[in-house]
Design a protein around this motif. Structure first.
Motif, PDB file in Angstrom:
ATOM      1  N   PHE A 351      70.305 -52.620 101.546  1.00  0.00           N
ATOM      2  CA  PHE A 351      70.948 -51.290 102.164  1.00  0.00           C
ATOM      3  C   PHE A 351      69.894 -50.173 101.822  1.00  0.00           C
ATOM      4  O   PHE A 351      69.505 -49.970 100.598  1.00  0.00           O
ATOM      5  CB  PHE A 351      72.391 -50.941 101.496  1.00  0.00           C
ATOM      6  CG  PHE A 351      73.415 -52.109 101.861  1.00  0.00           C
ATOM      7  CD1 PHE A 351      74.032 -51.712 102.965  1.00  0.00           C
ATOM      8  CD2 PHE A 351      73.629 -53.044 101.287  1.00  0.00           C
ATOM      9  CE1 PHE A 351      75.094 -52.657 103.480  1.00  0.00           C
ATOM     10  CE2 PHE A 351      74.550 -53.912 101.311  1.00  0.00           C
ATOM     11  CZ  PHE A 351      75.365 -53.734 102.591  1.00  0.00           C
ATOM     12  N   SER A 352      69.537 -49.311 102.806  1.00  0.00           N
ATOM     13  CA  SER A 352      69.123 -48.138 102.576  1.00  0.00           C
ATOM     14  C   SER A 352      70.200 -47.025 102.350  1.00  0.00           C
ATOM     15  O   SER A 352      70.773 -46.784 103.448  1.00  0.00           O
ATOM     16  CB  SER A 352      68.103 -47.647 103.677  1.00  0.00           C
ATOM     17  OG  SER A 352      67.098 -48.689 103.834  1.00  0.00           O
ATOM     18  N   HIS A 353      69.983 -46.007 101.397  1.00  0.00           N
ATOM     19  CA  HIS A 353      70.816 -44.955 101.503  1.00  0.00           C
ATOM     20  C   HIS A 353      70.204 -43.492 101.081  1.00  0.00           C
ATOM     21  O   HIS A 353      69.038 -43.695 100.646  1.00  0.00           O
ATOM     22  CB  HIS A 353      71.986 -45.261 100.781  1.00  0.00           C
ATOM     23  CG  HIS A 353      71.576 -46.072  99.215  1.00  0.00           C
ATOM     24  ND1 HIS A 353      71.216 -45.182  98.296  1.00  0.00           N
ATOM     25  CD2 HIS A 353      71.634 -47.060  98.996  1.00  0.00           C
ATOM     26  CE1 HIS A 353      70.926 -46.128  97.176  1.00  0.00           C
ATOM     27  NE2 HIS A 353      71.185 -47.175  97.606  1.00  0.00           N
ATOM     28  N   HIS A 354      70.939 -42.493 100.969  1.00  0.00           N
ATOM     29  CA  HIS A 354      70.318 -41.413 100.472  1.00  0.00           C
ATOM     30  C   HIS A 354      70.083 -41.313  98.992  1.00  0.00           C
ATOM     31  O   HIS A 354      70.941 -42.288  98.485  1.00  0.00           O
ATOM     32  CB  HIS A 354      71.293 -39.924 100.918  1.00  0.00           C
ATOM     33  CG  HIS A 354      72.521 -40.232 100.357  1.00  0.00           C
ATOM     34  ND1 HIS A 354      73.696 -40.689 100.825  1.00  0.00           N
ATOM     35  CD2 HIS A 354      73.037 -39.702  99.080  1.00  0.00           C
ATOM     36  CE1 HIS A 354      74.666 -40.708 100.137  1.00  0.00           C
ATOM     37  NE2 HIS A 354      74.336 -40.144  98.774  1.00  0.00           N
ATOM     38  N   SER A 355      68.864 -40.747  98.707  1.00  0.00           N
ATOM     39  CA  SER A 355      68.690 -40.828  97.347  1.00  0.00           C
ATOM     40  C   SER A 355      69.627 -40.288  96.297  1.00  0.00           C
ATOM     41  O   SER A 355      70.299 -39.193  96.431  1.00  0.00           O
ATOM     42  CB  SER A 355      67.257 -40.040  97.197  1.00  0.00           C
ATOM     43  OG  SER A 355      66.864 -40.142  95.796  1.00  0.00           O
ATOM     44  N   VAL A 356      69.954 -41.219  95.292  1.00  0.00           N
ATOM     45  CA  VAL A 356      71.050 -40.748  94.551  1.00  0.00           C
ATOM     46  C   VAL A 356      70.359 -41.180  93.256  1.00  0.00           C
ATOM     47  O   VAL A 356      70.177 -42.543  92.771  1.00  0.00           O
ATOM     48  CB  VAL A 356      72.414 -41.412  94.680  1.00  0.00           C
ATOM     49  CG1 VAL A 356      72.382 -42.790  94.758  1.00  0.00           C
ATOM     50  CG2 VAL A 356      73.353 -40.875  93.759  1.00  0.00           C
ATOM     51  N   THR A 357      70.745 -40.636  92.086  1.00  0.00           N
ATOM     52  CA  THR A 357      70.601 -41.319  90.520  1.00  0.00           C
ATOM     53  C   THR A 357      71.977 -41.172  89.992  1.00  0.00           C
ATOM     54  O   THR A 357      72.245 -40.233  89.616  1.00  0.00           O
ATOM     55  CB  THR A 357      69.420 -40.470  89.938  1.00  0.00           C
ATOM     56  OG1 THR A 357      68.111 -40.302  90.778  1.00  0.00           O
ATOM     57  CG2 THR A 357      69.069 -40.879  88.616  1.00  0.00           C
ATOM     58  N   PRO A 358      72.368 -42.319  89.537  1.00  0.00           N
ATOM     59  CA  PRO A 358      73.680 -42.400  88.718  1.00  0.00           C
ATOM     60  C   PRO A 358      73.549 -41.781  87.622  1.00  0.00           C
ATOM     61  O   PRO A 358      72.753 -41.917  86.572  1.00  0.00           O
ATOM     62  CB  PRO A 358      74.030 -43.804  88.763  1.00  0.00           C
ATOM     63  CG  PRO A 358      73.138 -44.498  89.736  1.00  0.00           C
ATOM     64  CD  PRO A 358      71.769 -43.621  89.835  1.00  0.00           C
ATOM     65  N   GLY A 359      74.764 -41.002  87.149  1.00  0.00           N
ATOM     66  CA  GLY A 359      74.778 -40.505  85.870  1.00  0.00           C
ATOM     67  C   GLY A 359      75.253 -41.566  84.729  1.00  0.00           C
ATOM     68  O   GLY A 359      75.553 -42.684  85.104  1.00  0.00           O
TER      69      GLY A 359
END
Length: 734
Positions: A351-359
């Motif tokens: 899956f490609s998705h918008h950039s996110v860095t989990p907290g």
């Protein structure tokens, strides 16, 4: 049937058969018997094998009696013919027959008993026993066969020789045309418009929106699976303006891997996953992307599988009440094979998705949409795992097909109970002090030193080191290697503690048993040779095997202890439960010997009294040291909090218990403590006497008086008496 009657009346049959033969040989008259019966003498009859009388009598004399057939295939007999066979009752007997589509190895179908059963499937296709038309293709299935048409042929039912046969006819496809009124492009367009402008769907309750999404996704897969059967071989890709897209490929007997992609997702699987069993037609693999369904699934709950829940418990994390957030588009995968709940090889989704860095309190999961019985559904992680993840892409592997997505869930760290922490540190601190005092007592107190004391000394040392390491290093998880070593050391020390407890129980049992033959020295010699190799060798062997098999499971993200994943914690709990059970058996046998076998001895015998006392103490030790870990296992459900408190309190006071039972409650140890305390007071008193005497000497020298005082023995000129004669007036007490 004869075996049955002989089994119930062996003596009667042995007597009747010779008598009947003699009667017939001499021409003796025979009684008149009903149908299906024969006479045994001039006045008695008996039913033929396979029949029984209505009255239930084996021998009867009335001509009005009726012999009826016994149904061996029904109750109460139920004669077994074995697998792949059926029982058939006939008058006076029965027989077994292979089920349709099966036959014996000999080629027959009938046999008499389960021992003769060799029924196996008949391959009608290779043997020529099928009735498929020569235009069809025969495929053998278990117990039968099926007739199939080749690809691009159509099945027609035609009468032939008075019977209806399935005949396949070739239908040429010079150019493919879509079904009347609908095609895949139009279908994707309609779905795209529906999801882009949902209209009244947005006013529905979340549960109703989930129901609509469920029916939409399931119906879309079914329709596309049907439409794809009419497609020619090759790939097909369609896209709608709002993002809804379809990618599929059709291929005859596909071999190897197949990859399909949409703008935001890619799927990889093996062709044999798509092939439907017993289907010689083309295989279809499809991937549908429906980003618009995110509006309908915005507030859908997330249900984690047991493995994911265990991982969160390891990290002491809980999912929050906030609904998870979809990071990717929702994609649905479908193949020709409808049975895709447990695939032989996993399917990979990228899956490609918008950039996110989990907290720190956010987790990314690979999920699928699981249908519920009420028509709705929820997100679930069962059968899916996250293989890799980055800022803008996530790779998932799943063992089934459905609708998939990547979402991020919010959680919070489960705070430790401060009361439990205080109890742990205070209790373990007290236990360390008591274990140290107990070890010194066992080591220095000569009056009580024996084999039993040596066992208690080793137990105290192992528990002291284990508790000390637990108290100081259980949370050292920053360095993985160090944490692994600490977990292994704790595993070894706690196992060693239980092993020494087992040796203590064995020693008690052997002591009690040898009391009957007054053979004490052999027990000591045996235990001295056995205890150190077993006490320290067996735990080392268990830890070595565990570490060699799964070294990565030593140490968790929050504790330097054993992982619960794959049941690895049972490498500790298993030996503990085994030792607890064996010791319990030892103590019960010891009690039985002391109570029954030694009742004739004088109850004032010191050895017997010591054995009884040690047995009681060791049993209490077993309950304290063993039951605590049982309480740890029981920390589930509503009683988990209570069990946690009991486990912490009792486990942290093990050292205090050992010091109390084996030291303070022992009369010999108390007497030795008294001697030590008196010696300490005497040692303190001597410097005081020396100081007082020195002052008196100085004062006397000033007044040139005689030395009328008491000196310590070390300063006396009278070596036998130890002091000078005392003159009381000088000390002010005369």
């Amino acid at each position: 049937m004869k075996g049955r009657y002989f089994a119930f009346h062996p003596g009667l049959c042995v007597l009747l058969i010779p008598l009947g033969a003699i009667a017939h040989k001499n021409g003796a008259p025979c009684a008149r018997c009903p149908r299906n019966a024969h006479c045994t003498n001039a006045s008695s009859c008996r039913c033929d094998p396979g029949f029984t009388s209505l009255s239930g009598k084996v021998i009867f004399s009335t001509s009005s009696e009726v012999c009826t057939d016994i149904n061996e295939c029904g109750p109460p007999l139920y004669m077994s013919c074995g697998s792949l066979a059926h029982c058939h009752n006939v008058e006076g007997s029965y027989y077994c027959e292979c089920a349709p589509g099966h036959e014996l190895l000999s080629g027959g179908t009938k046999f008499q008993s389960e021992k003769e059963n060799t029924c196996q499937d008949v391959d009608e296709c290779s043997s020529g026993k099928h009735q498929c038309h020569n235009t069809t293709h025969c495929i053998n299935v278990k117990g039968s066969y099926k007739c199939y048409c080749h690809h691009d042929w159509v099945a027609r039912s035609r009468p032939l020789h008075g019977l209806n046969f399935t005949i396949c006819e070739d239908v040429p496809f010079p150019s493919w045309t879509s079904p009347s009124g609908v095609n895949s492009q139009d279908l994707m367009q309609e779905i795209d418009e529906l999801l882009e402008i949902p209209g009244d769907l947005e006013t529905l309750a979340p549960s109703e929106q989930h129901c609509v999404a469920t029916h939409l996704l399931v119906g879309l897969e079914d329709v596309l699976r049907v439409l794809s059967k009419l497609l020619p071989n090759g790939p097909l890709t369609t896209h709608a303006p709002a993002g809804t897209g379809l990618s599929l490929t059709v291929q005859d007997q596909g071999i190897g891997d197949v990859t399909l992609g949409q703008s935001q997702a890619k799927m990889q699987l093996k062709w044999d996953v798509a092939q439907e069993s017993n289907d010689l037609g083309p295989s279809v693999v499809g991937l549908v992307s429906t980003p618009g369904t995110a509006k309908l699934l915005a507030e859908a709950p997330l249900v984690l599988d047991l493995q994911q829940q265990a991982v969160l418990r390891e990290h002491k994390e809980l999912l929050g009440e906030v609904s998870p957030v979809l990071l990717s588009d929702v994609v649905s995968a479908f193949v020709s094979n409808k049975d895709t709940q447990n695939l032989g090889s996993p399917v990979t989704f990228i899956f490609s998705h918008h950039s996110v860095t989990p907290g720190p309190t956010q987790k990314v999961f690979c999920v699928f949409w699981e249908h519920s019985q009420d028509g709705g559904g929820h997100w679930s992680t069962t059968g899916c795992r996250m293989a890799a993840t980055g800022d803008a892409s996530t790779t998932c592997e799943c063992s089934h097909l459905s609708s998939f997505a990547v979402l991020m869930a919010h959680g919070h760290i489960q705070q430790e109970d401060p009361v439990l922490a205080v109890i742990t540190y205070v209790g373990l601190g007290l236990s360390l002090l008591c274990l140290l005092l107990a070890a010194l007592t066992f080591l220095l107190c000569k009056a009580i030193q024996n084999t039993s004391t040596s066992l208690h000394l080793q137990l105290s040392i192992c528990l002291f080191l284990a508790h000390l390491l637990f108290l100081t290093a259980i949370d050292q998880t920053k360095i993985k290697l160090l944490c692994t070593i600490i977990a292994g050391a704790l595993h070894y020390l706690y196992l060693a503690s239980f092993t020494w407890m087992l040796l203590d129980g064995l020693h008690l049992f052997l002591t009690a048993r040898n009391l009957m033959v007054v053979n004490y020295s052999s027990v000591s010699r045996f235990m001295k040779r056995l205890m150190f190799p077993v006490g320290y060798g067996v735990p080392a062997l268990i830890v070595a095997i565990s570490a060699a098999s799964r070294p990565s499971l030593y140490g968790t993200p929050t504790r330097c202890w054993l992982h619960t994943d794959k049941g690895f914690v049972w490498t500790f709990l298993g030996p503990v439960c085994t030792i607890f059970s064996i010791n319990l058996a030892f103590f019960l046998m010891t009690f039985w010997i002391v109570k029954n076998k030694l009742s004739s001895l004088n109850r004032d015998v010191s050895t017997l009294q010591n054995t009884r006392m040690l047995t009681l103490k060791a049993t209490a030790q077993l309950l304290i040291l063993g039951c605590t870990w049982c309480l740890g296992v029981l920390q589930v459900g509503p009683a988990a909090r209570v069990m946690a408190y009991l486990f912490t309190i009792i486990n942290s006071l093990q050292g205090a218990f050992i010091f109390l039972v084996y030291c303070l409650l022992s009369q010999q140890v108390r007497e030795q403590y008294g001697k030590w305390f008196r010696g300490v007071r005497k040692a303190k008193a001597e410097p005081e006497n020396y100081t007082l005497s020195s002052g008196a000497v100085s004062d006397a020298s000033k007044h040139s008086a005689a030395p009328d005082f008491c000196l310590p023995s070390s300063l006396s000129k009278y070596p036998k008496s130890g002091t000078y004669p005392c003159h009381q007036p000088l000390l002010g007490i005369g």
